[in-house]
Design an enzyme around this catalytic site. Structure first.
Site, PDB file in Angstrom:
ATOM      1  CB  ALA A   2      -0.936  -0.007   1.208  1.00 48.94           C
ATOM      2  CB  CYS A   3       3.947   2.201   1.820  1.00 44.21           C
ATOM      3  SG  CYS A   3       3.373   2.441   3.508  1.00 44.21           S
ATOM      4  CB  ALA A   4       4.921   0.243  -3.125  1.00 48.95           C
ATOM      5  CG  PHE A  63       6.192   6.391  -1.597  1.00 49.05           C
ATOM      6  CD1 PHE A  63       6.646   7.650  -1.233  1.00 49.05           C
ATOM      7  CD2 PHE A  63       6.248   5.381  -0.660  1.00 49.05           C
ATOM      8  CE1 PHE A  63       7.146   7.905   0.040  1.00 49.05           C
ATOM      9  CE2 PHE A  63       6.744   5.607   0.617  1.00 49.05           C
ATOM     10  CZ  PHE A  63       7.191   6.870   0.970  1.00 49.05           C
TER      11      PHE A  63
END
Length: 434
Positions: free
Chosen positions: A395-397, A400
């Site tokens: 989810a963070c990838a 970003f």
């Protein structure tokens, strides 16, 4: 949930999704939505999924259902669910506007089978309100110690499963997309030390030093490096690493709050992935503390995740999922606000850069590593928590890539108010190799 004329899950889905939505939903009650040959297939496996969404009609509801196996996507890799997430967000353009009538119909349909309090995953931490009730006011030393322990004191072996040999839990810096993670992490450490421009015998303070990769790298250059962390597991790992390298005369890692470091007059300070734990309202005092700890003409490199759009001062910058499962009391600020705080603490801001794309690449590598070491990761922390970490990093990838979050490096210098016309304070132009 078929019971006489009761509304089925498929019928509920039709209230919120356009008929042309390219998804197949198969539900526990035998109902369906969408074409059977859709590329994306979603399974609503148990009634608990519906009760989770009723109790928490937000991301926390679907997160709980996913973690507990009440909701799933066909073919998903728990260690790297990024491809499934990409497909799911592509459906956003097919979502119908929510109306009070549609919400009421779905709620009534679920409650027609009685009310059931859905289970909570064992990996979920207490809410911010519950922590405050226990006397853990956000970003006090006691609260920071407990929240850092929640995140980091699980298993060093688990972190090694996805971080790799560098044990570096922050954004790498890639020369190109084909560069290996290990080379990119070494490149990041090199870049920071080159920006600080420390010489052998000079002193570095690494705040939030993790497992010690920066301290080790600095000591190999002959720099006297002190790292501080609130994680006992990290400190033990780092000091064992220092001993293996024979660097005890140059390097040390302590379990210590940055506000309690007794030394001062450091030649350089780095804060790498630490500010996410500090709290936006404490940024000014944080940088003032850095200013106090540095000697005149000393330099600071601050490397932190930022939000892409500014927000009112003091408003929390992370979501409920991150607060409950990953970073309790985590908080993100916008780059302009951060630079103002550094400036107002007395520093000269020399340089800043946005490494957003680099962090997306870093996370993809971590997800791949987790996938390759999945069995050991489950052995170390359990299936549920390993599944949480796969989801979190993917989810963070994605975030970003979508520019919801960024990561910035700020280089600042502490002036001595004397003036150095010969350029000894810092060179006239950028002196490090990007």
């Amino acid at each position: 949930m078929a019971n006489g004329k009761a509304m089925t899950v498929g019928e509920m889905a039709s209230l919120f999704l356009d008929p042309a939505t390219p998804v197949r939903i198969d539900a526990f009650d035998g109902s369906h939505f969408g074409p059977a040959d859709a590329d994306l297939k979603v399974n609503v496996a148990t009634p608990n999924c519906m009760y989770q969404l009723l109790a928490h009609p937000s991301e926390i509801g679907i997160v709980r259902a996913y973690i507990l196996g009440d909701f799933g996507v066909e073919g998903i890799d728990y260690a790297d669910p990024y491809p499934a997430m990409r497909k799911l967000i592509s459906l956003s353009k097919y979502v119908k506007p929510l109306t009070p009538a549609s919400i009421a119909r779905v709620s009534a349909g679920i409650l027609s089978h009685g009310f059931k309090k859905p289970p909570v995953p064992s990996t979920e931490g207490p809410s911010k309100f519950a922590r405050i009730k226990r006397g853990l006011m956000p970003h006090t030393e006691k609260a920071d110690s407990e929240t850092v322990s929640f995140h980091y004191d699980m298993s060093n072996e688990f972190y090694a499963d996805f971080l790799g040999p560098s044990m570096t839990y922050t954004c790498a810096v890639f020369d190109n997309e084909h560069m290996s993670l290990e080379d990119a992490q070494a490149n990041k450490l090199r870049l920071i030390l080159d920006k600080l421009d420390l010489k052998p015998g000079e002193r570095l303070l690494d705040i939030g030093c993790g497992w010690g990769s920066m301290v080790i790298t600095a000591a190999r250059r002959g720099i006297k490096a002190l790292g501080v962390t609130l994680s006992k597991e990290q400190a033990a790992y780092a000091n064992e690493w220092i001993a293996r390298e024979g660097l005890q005369d140059l390097a040390e890692v302590r379990v210590q709050d940055y506000r309690e470091v007794p030394e001062h007059d450091f030649d350089g300070i780095c804060s790498i992935g630490m500010m996410e734990h500090v709290g936006v309202k404490n940024y000014q005092s944080y940088f003032e503390e850095m200013f106090r700890l540095l000697k005149p003409m000393g330099r600071l490199v601050n490397h932190q995740i930022t939000i892409s759009h500014d927000k009112p001062h003091g408003k929390p910058g992370t979501d409920e999922f991150l607060d409950r499962y990953i970073f309790p009391d985590g908080d993100l600020g916008a780059p302009g606000f951060i630079e103002s705080c550094i400036h107002d603490a007395g520093f000269n801001v020399v340089h800043q850069e946005n490494l957003r794309q680099h962090y997306a690449l870093t996370l993809h590598h971590w997800n791949q590593n987790l996938s390759e070491h999945w069995d050991d990761a489950v052995k170390q922390v359990g299936f549920e928590r390993a599944k949480v970490w796969g989801m979190y990093m993917a989810a963070c990838a994605l975030n970003f890539e979508l520019d919801g979050i960024q990561i910035h490096q700020f280089l600042a210098a502490k002036p001595d108010r004397v003036g150095h016309p010969d350029g000894k304070w810092y060179p006239l132009r950028q002196w490090w190799q990007a």
